[in-house]
Write an enzyme that holds these catalytic residues in place. Structure first.
Site, PDB file in Angstrom:
ATOM      1  N   GLU A 168       0.761  -1.368   0.040  1.00 35.84           N
ATOM      2  CA  GLU A 168      -0.105   0.195   0.032  1.00 35.84           C
ATOM      3  C   GLU A 168       0.985   1.234  -0.091  1.00 35.84           C
ATOM      4  O   GLU A 168       0.346   2.154  -0.682  1.00 35.84           O
ATOM      5  CB  GLU A 168      -0.896   0.084   1.151  1.00 35.84           C
ATOM      6  CG  GLU A 168      -1.883  -1.052   1.191  1.00 35.84           C
ATOM      7  CD  GLU A 168      -3.234  -0.806   0.069  1.00 35.84           C
ATOM      8  OE1 GLU A 168      -2.649  -0.924  -1.091  1.00 35.84           O
ATOM      9  OE2 GLU A 168      -4.387  -0.373   0.556  1.00 35.84           O
ATOM     10  N   THR A 171      -5.094   6.893  -5.573  1.00 34.08           N
ATOM     11  CA  THR A 171      -5.221   7.094  -4.194  1.00 34.08           C
ATOM     12  C   THR A 171      -4.303   8.494  -4.011  1.00 34.08           C
ATOM     13  O   THR A 171      -4.588   9.254  -3.166  1.00 34.08           O
ATOM     14  CB  THR A 171      -4.781   5.980  -3.543  1.00 34.08           C
ATOM     15  OG1 THR A 171      -5.804   4.816  -3.661  1.00 34.08           O
ATOM     16  CG2 THR A 171      -4.914   5.861  -1.805  1.00 34.08           C
TER      17      THR A 171
END
Length: 309
Positions: free
Chosen positions: A128, A181
């Site tokens: 991530e 993101t």
């Protein structure tokens, strides 16, 4: 056991009020992955189907997550990873998390499960970090643990798993635009007012209490975001109309899924969730905007093993 085939599920992060700390696992949306042992040490991404993503280990989220795990233990073999992407990158339903979580789950299983599912979260978080610049756990934790997860603390990492009320269903609509993101995080304010913070704390507490007590009305009242949604929602076509129509058609509440552009709604019962899906679709049909729609029960198990060799 030399090979494992698995289903790595999509997830909804934030759940309106819980930025970077709340997430939930979906049941019928996700990637498939194959992880196999190799005589050559290290980690290699040998195949990616369904997305144009790098095969280089250090540039791929699954490779980075896998290397983080292997850095903590001595393995006398290497691993090859195949990824069959069904979750579009930039969709807001945990595409990078599915790859990261699936990689560490698969390698851990082939090594005899030296780490618990909760212990795998910190390794998956490194994927991530590569994807968004932030090592957040609100997608990888529910993918690995199933159900709802609350990240009580990042330092030290402390994650609480919460079982879903049995009649809770999620509807997710994904307009066919990509919202990275990292870009969605860049628009956020670094400072917030005390008034907004107090409202947000109340909603996080209310949502967690509603899940534990199976109080669907309380869950709905708590799906409110004072801080992130007002800023990010302008990046999503038709957001206000989608949210309004979801509520009008029986949803408990709705909001941005992760960093967007997907929009989620939670409903009591599959029939209501499907009614909400139809109403959402109608809006994007009118806007002539391509989309994908998903209706899913909550997945209480997380990653699923499909085959072993």
């Amino acid at each position: 056991m030399n090979e494992i085939k698995l289903f790595s599920p999509a997830t909804i992060a934030n759940l309106s009020c819980g930025f970077d700390v709340l997430g939930v696992c979906l049941d019928n949306v996700g990637d498939e992955m194959i992880v196999r042992k190799s005589d050559v040490k290290g980690v290699r991404i040998t195949k990616i189907v369904g997305a144009d993503l790098p095969l280089e280990t250090e540039k791929n989220v699954s490779g980075v997550a896998a290397l983080a795990l292997l850095d903590e233990m001595e393995a006398d073999c290497g691993f090859e990873i195949e990824i069959y992407k069904k979750i579009k990158a930039g969709s807001g339903i945990g595409s990078s998390a599915a790859s990261s979580a699936g990689a560490v789950f698969g390698i851990n299983a082939l090594l005899g499960n030296p780490f618990s599912a909760a212990a795998l979260v910190k390794f998956a978080m490194q994927g991530e970090k590569l994807a968004s610049g932030s090592a957040h756990a609100d997608n990888v934790a529910p993918a690995l643990l199933g159900g709802f997860t609350l990240v009580r603390s990042y330092d030290p990492l402390d994650i609480i798993r919460i079982e879903s009320p049995p009649e809770l269903y999620a509807t997710v609509i994904h307009p066919q635009i990509e919202l990275k993101t990292s870009d969605a995080r860049s628009v956020l304010k670094q400072n917030i007012s005390l008034k907004s913070a107090i409202a947000q704390w109340g909603n996080v507490g209310g949502l967690v209490a509603g899940l534990y007590t199976k109080d669907y009305d309380l869950i709905g009242r708590s799906l409110h975001d004072e801080i992130v949604e007002p800023i990010r929602s302008v990046l999503i076509p038709g957001f206000d109309r989608i949210k309004k129509t979801a509520k009008e058609n029986g949803a408990l509440g709705s909001g941005i899924s992760g960093s967007g552009p997907s929009i989620f709604a939670l409903s009591k019962g599959k029939e209501t969730a499907e009614k909400v899906a139809g109403a959402m679709c109608k809006i994007y049909d009118e806007m002539k905007l391509p989309y994908e729609i998903h209706v899913s029960k909550i997945n209480d198990n997380g990653i699923k093993v499909l085959a072993l060799k």
